[in-house]
Design a protein around this motif. Sequence first.
Motif, short mmCIF file in Angstrom:
data_model
loop_
_atom_site.label_atom_id
_atom_site.label_comp_id
_atom_site.label_asym_id
_atom_site.label_seq_id
_atom_site.Cartn_x
_atom_site.Cartn_y
_atom_site.Cartn_z
N UNK A 461 40.75 36.56 22.59
CA UNK A 461 40.01 35.32 22.36
C UNK A 461 39.63 34.67 23.68
N UNK A 462 38.49 33.97 23.67
CA UNK A 462 38.01 33.28 24.86
C UNK A 462 37.23 34.20 25.78
N UNK A 463 36.48 33.60 26.68
CA UNK A 463 35.79 34.35 27.72
C UNK A 463 36.69 34.38 28.95
N UNK A 464 37.25 35.54 29.25
CA UNK A 464 38.29 35.63 30.29
C UNK A 464 37.92 36.59 31.41
N UNK A 465 36.64 36.89 31.59
CA UNK A 465 36.24 37.80 32.67
C UNK A 465 36.64 37.24 34.02
N UNK A 466 36.49 35.91 34.21
CA UNK A 466 36.87 35.34 35.50
C UNK A 466 38.37 35.48 35.73
N UNK A 467 39.17 35.32 34.70
CA UNK A 467 40.62 35.58 34.82
C UNK A 467 40.87 37.03 35.19
N UNK A 468 40.10 37.93 34.58
CA UNK A 468 40.26 39.36 34.89
C UNK A 468 39.87 39.68 36.32
N UNK A 469 38.91 38.93 36.86
CA UNK A 469 38.56 39.13 38.28
C UNK A 469 39.76 38.80 39.16
N UNK A 470 40.48 37.74 38.80
CA UNK A 470 41.68 37.39 39.56
C UNK A 470 42.75 38.47 39.40
N UNK A 471 42.90 38.98 38.17
CA UNK A 471 43.84 40.08 37.93
C UNK A 471 43.46 41.29 38.78
N UNK A 472 42.19 41.60 38.80
CA UNK A 472 41.70 42.72 39.60
C UNK A 472 42.04 42.53 41.07
N UNK A 473 41.85 41.32 41.57
CA UNK A 473 42.14 41.03 42.96
C UNK A 473 43.62 41.22 43.28
N UNK A 474 44.50 40.72 42.41
CA UNK A 474 45.94 40.76 42.69
C UNK A 474 46.56 42.13 42.45
N UNK A 475 45.97 42.91 41.54
CA UNK A 475 46.57 44.20 41.19
C UNK A 475 45.90 45.39 41.86
N UNK A 476 44.69 45.20 42.36
CA UNK A 476 43.95 46.32 42.93
C UNK A 476 43.23 47.17 41.92
N UNK A 477 43.28 46.78 40.63
CA UNK A 477 42.54 47.50 39.59
C UNK A 477 41.08 47.07 39.63
N UNK A 478 40.17 48.02 39.75
CA UNK A 478 38.75 47.70 39.74
C UNK A 478 38.37 47.10 38.38
#
Length: 482
Positions: A461-478
């Motif tokens: 639920x929700x639009x969370x792409x920006x949250x996923x960008x932060x996850x990508x940054x912290x985890x190194x997952x593209x």
Amino acid sequence: MNTTEPGLGAAYARVPATARRPKVGLVSGGLGAYWPQFPELLPQLRRSAARVAERMGAFDAEVVDVGFISDAQEGAAAAERLRREGCDLIVGFLTTYMTATMLVPIAQRSGAPVLLINLQPTEAMDHAAFDTGAWLAYCGACPLPEMANAFRRVGVDFRSVSGHLEDENAWRRIGRWIRAAGVRAVLRNGRHGLMGHLYPGMYDVSTDLTMVPAHSGGHVEVVEFDDLRVRVAEVTDDQVAAKLAETREIFELDASVVADDLAWAAKVSVGLDRLVADFDLDSLAYYHRGLDGELHERLGAGMILGASLLTARGIPTCGEYELRTSLAMLIADRLGAGGSFTELQALNFRDGVVEMGHDGPGHLAISERRPLLRGLGVYHGKRGWGVSVEFDVKHGPVTLVGLSQTYDGRYELVASEGTVVDGPLLAIGNTTSRVDFGRDPGEWTDAWSATGIHHHWALATGHVVEDLRAVSDLTGLALVTV
């Protein structure tokens, strides 16, 4: 979820276990040379630091505040303390100008990502009334380029949030990084169960277990269906009765539900709760084919109720041995967005929507309505029979979150934002949602498939792409978006 959805009861308010909360270090600082020159400055900056600590404490995280630093020596001491704490994220509050020597040791030694925040006291200075000392309290932006340059030159990733103390936009962005740190923490420290065997022929979902700790950290616990069998055998009649009472409170029961099948699902659910607790699992993926109604087939067929209840409690559980999707569901859940096991079902060109969902377990805490239990005499494509869950995800903004694997073995986050809309749904014991992506359903499906995503993902639920960008940054997952 952070709030209880209608009809689900207080037991399904999303409250992560304390042991899984991210640990966030906080250090505030400024240049000590200013304190004797401007005696009122340091007390004001300490008040700002106290306000930041107060607001940080409102997030779902354990905050380790190491106080205020004024020079490189104090920075080195703070770095050592934060290193010992084993933080998942360190927040450095730039209250005024400070030199890079004060923060570089913290960034280098901590082993954790560092977020620098520049939050001046108010929206703007009172230019007519301010002297130099008052201006310096607004000077946190000044060292940001210095920090960025120094971090880059010593090989440390740089990220920052600028605003003012009561700037809700800035605090939303800070919250995004803290949520991402929570995802990083559960991936690095989580225990992910894998029970049974691969659904025959599904090349796309097969997972090399070594790649999970290689790319995201954590531990994969290989669990046998016999581990469930022995626990189900120990379930008492009173425990089954309690689980049935819980089930009737949460679900609407369709007339097709057979009492014996429901009782069996409740018994399996109790055993599944025990298995997850005994192995201390943060997620679970399972599948067992079975044959001719033997016990292991019945266990696999009886998993749907218990798996759905676990998922609603923040322990994502999905079928078809889909480990990477249970991880994607876990990522979505720790972002506060739920995450229900999902695949493509059909395209509706008349209404301009993509219909998607899955048979088996779903994330009850993000259901639009009271979820339904439907009795099925056969599970399509699977052995066994029993009860299955039926609902659609809460109407409104949603994000598809997948964890894919490339030819060279790398893991990638794959995401697409859309909107769940109302409309006719199949009544076949599946979760089903109608998602509008704002474009031709066929074109969207081709673009989504072209990312290389496997055929399962989490519907959050929700639009969370920006949250996923932060996850990508912290985890190194593209991160790949459609």
